[in-house]
Design a protein around this motif. Structure first.
Motif, PDB file in Angstrom:
ATOM      1  N   GLN A  67       0.809  -1.039  -0.029  1.00 13.93           N
ATOM      2  CA  GLN A  67      -0.026  -0.169   0.104  1.00 13.93           C
ATOM      3  C   GLN A  67       0.841   1.291   0.158  1.00 13.93           C
ATOM      4  O   GLN A  67       0.377   2.365  -0.467  1.00 13.93           O
ATOM      5  N   SER A  68       2.225   1.028   0.461  1.00 16.47           N
ATOM      6  CA  SER A  68       2.971   2.510   0.504  1.00 16.47           C
ATOM      7  C   SER A  68       3.799   2.292  -0.738  1.00 16.47           C
ATOM      8  O   SER A  68       3.553   3.002  -1.590  1.00 16.47           O
ATOM      9  N   THR A  69       4.931   1.544  -0.579  1.00 17.38           N
ATOM     10  CA  THR A  69       6.113   1.843  -1.335  1.00 17.38           C
ATOM     11  C   THR A  69       5.625   1.172  -2.908  1.00 17.38           C
ATOM     12  O   THR A  69       5.948   2.143  -3.809  1.00 17.38           O
ATOM     13  N   MET A  70       5.052   0.080  -3.201  1.00 20.55           N
ATOM     14  CA  MET A  70       4.537  -0.407  -4.371  1.00 20.55           C
ATOM     15  C   MET A  70       3.520   0.453  -4.894  1.00 20.55           C
ATOM     16  O   MET A  70       3.317   0.682  -6.312  1.00 20.55           O
ATOM     17  N   MET A  71       2.363   1.053  -4.451  1.00 19.00           N
ATOM     18  CA  MET A  71       1.364   1.738  -4.777  1.00 19.00           C
ATOM     19  C   MET A  71       2.032   3.219  -5.201  1.00 19.00           C
ATOM     20  O   MET A  71       1.450   3.485  -6.415  1.00 19.00           O
ATOM     21  N   ASN A  72       2.801   3.531  -4.612  1.00 17.36           N
ATOM     22  CA  ASN A  72       3.740   4.930  -5.038  1.00 17.36           C
ATOM     23  C   ASN A  72       4.189   4.685  -6.230  1.00 17.36           C
ATOM     24  O   ASN A  72       4.135   5.429  -7.195  1.00 17.36           O
ATOM     25  N   LEU A  73       5.074   3.545  -6.328  1.00 21.10           N
ATOM     26  CA  LEU A  73       5.799   3.375  -7.674  1.00 21.10           C
ATOM     27  C   LEU A  73       4.704   3.037  -8.816  1.00 21.10           C
ATOM     28  O   LEU A  73       4.990   3.746 -10.032  1.00 21.10           O
ATOM     29  N   TYR A  74       3.600   2.474  -8.485  1.00 26.14           N
ATOM     30  CA  TYR A  74       2.775   2.054  -9.359  1.00 26.14           C
ATOM     31  C   TYR A  74       1.973   3.058 -10.090  1.00 26.14           C
ATOM     32  O   TYR A  74       1.855   3.467 -11.136  1.00 26.14           O
ATOM     33  N   PHE A  75       1.637   4.317  -9.031  1.00 24.94           N
ATOM     34  CA  PHE A  75       0.791   5.460  -9.629  1.00 24.94           C
ATOM     35  C   PHE A  75       2.034   6.469 -10.242  1.00 24.94           C
ATOM     36  O   PHE A  75       1.537   6.928 -11.272  1.00 24.94           O
ATOM     37  N   ILE A  76       3.048   6.562 -10.008  1.00 21.55           N
ATOM     38  CA  ILE A  76       3.960   7.201 -10.479  1.00 21.55           C
ATOM     39  C   ILE A  76       4.399   6.855 -11.876  1.00 21.55           C
ATOM     40  O   ILE A  76       4.404   7.508 -12.907  1.00 21.55           O
ATOM     41  N   MET A  77       4.579   5.527 -12.059  1.00 20.06           N
ATOM     42  CA  MET A  77       4.880   4.959 -13.465  1.00 20.06           C
ATOM     43  C   MET A  77       3.752   4.979 -14.111  1.00 20.06           C
ATOM     44  O   MET A  77       3.801   5.241 -15.414  1.00 20.06           O
ATOM     45  N   LEU A  78       2.552   4.905 -13.707  1.00 28.47           N
ATOM     46  CA  LEU A  78       1.146   4.908 -14.536  1.00 28.47           C
ATOM     47  C   LEU A  78       0.944   6.149 -15.020  1.00 28.47           C
ATOM     48  O   LEU A  78       0.555   6.561 -16.227  1.00 28.47           O
ATOM     49  N   THR A  79       1.183   7.124 -14.056  1.00 27.52           N
ATOM     50  CA  THR A  79       1.020   8.573 -14.431  1.00 27.52           C
ATOM     51  C   THR A  79       2.061   9.208 -15.536  1.00 27.52           C
ATOM     52  O   THR A  79       1.571   9.610 -16.603  1.00 27.52           O
ATOM     53  N   ILE A  80       3.186   8.527 -15.488  1.00 29.19           N
ATOM     54  CA  ILE A  80       4.236   8.973 -16.460  1.00 29.19           C
ATOM     55  C   ILE A  80       3.734   8.245 -17.812  1.00 29.19           C
ATOM     56  O   ILE A  80       3.941   8.714 -19.068  1.00 29.19           O
ATOM     57  N   GLY A  81       3.659   7.022 -17.662  1.00 33.11           N
ATOM     58  CA  GLY A  81       3.228   6.134 -18.980  1.00 33.11           C
ATOM     59  C   GLY A  81       1.945   6.697 -19.680  1.00 33.11           C
ATOM     60  O   GLY A  81       1.952   6.804 -20.899  1.00 33.11           O
ATOM     61  N   ILE A  82       0.834   6.991 -18.968  1.00 33.81           N
ATOM     62  CA  ILE A  82      -0.344   7.631 -19.362  1.00 33.81           C
ATOM     63  C   ILE A  82      -0.030   9.071 -20.231  1.00 33.81           C
ATOM     64  O   ILE A  82      -0.413   9.098 -21.377  1.00 33.81           O
ATOM     65  N   GLY A  83       0.715   9.665 -19.462  1.00 35.00           N
ATOM     66  CA  GLY A  83       1.114  11.135 -19.962  1.00 35.00           C
ATOM     67  C   GLY A  83       1.831  11.029 -21.154  1.00 35.00           C
ATOM     68  O   GLY A  83       1.673  11.728 -22.206  1.00 35.00           O
TER      69      GLY A  83
END
Length: 197
Positions: A119-135
């Motif tokens: 919920q902390s480390t992996m979710m942060n990484l997931y959202f950052i990568m997802l935001t960059i990828g979709i952007g």
């Protein structure tokens, strides 16, 4: 009138609601079932989303390298998240009805630690990568739009990410923590009662 009240004696005579072991075992089975169900739903949704994104790439043949990098980063974020989330499955699978109270407690604490990392480390990484990828993915199509629509599209997308990050995610984390904390507290109470007997 006697004003000397023995509070210790009154406290000892007070009836205490002892946790029902059968009820606790039922709750642990429900917790296991809910955890496994959540695991499979998450897996199916993220795999289906990754396949869909791959098909979009195949059928629409994006021209910009940024779009291709965006697709790869988006799919990679899902694969990384799923690989770490899969490690939680083994913890749920090993919750058996023939364990002792102490073993249940240790297993729940182990699951809580893994959930916290997820919920902390992996979710942060997931959202950052997802935001960059979709952007990056959206850039090729945003370039073809007027400035207003490009800003509007990026703005709506970022608002959706913010809503998920600041509203939905904390609610889900709190709900999961309350479930596991409640079970841990009940098993700790049972262990303390067994130790005092």
């Amino acid at each position: 009138m006697d004003n000397n009240i023995d509070f210790k004696d009154l406290w000892k005579k007070q009836k205490v609601n002892q946790p029902n072991i059968e009820e606790l075992l039922l709750k642990i089975r429900q917790f296991k079932k809910a955890g496994l169900k959540s695991f499979w739903i998450t897996n199916v949704l993220l795999i289906a989303t990754s396949v869909f994104i791959g098909l979009v790439w195949y059928y629409y043949q994006p021209q910009f390298i940024s779009t291709k990098i965006g697709i790869v980063v988006t799919i990679l974020s899902m694969i990384i998240y799923l690989s770490v989330y899969s490690k939680l499955l083994s913890s749920f699978k090993t919750i058996d009805s023939d364990k002792s109270n102490q073993e249940y407690l240790l297993k729940l604490i182990e699951i809580k630690k893994k959930q916290h990392f997820l919920q902390s480390t992996m979710m942060n990484l997931y959202f950052i990568m997802l935001t960059i990828g979709i952007g990056l993915y959206m850039y090729e199509y945003a370039v073809r739009m007027t400035a207003f629509w490009a800003i509007f599209t990026y703005g709506i997308t970022l608002l959706w990410f913010a809503f998920n990050w600041f509203y939905i995610r904390p609610k889900q984390i709190k709900k999961q923590e309350q479930k596991i904390d409640g079970l841990i507290a009940k098993f700790e109470a049972v262990n303390e009662q067994l130790a005092s007997n």
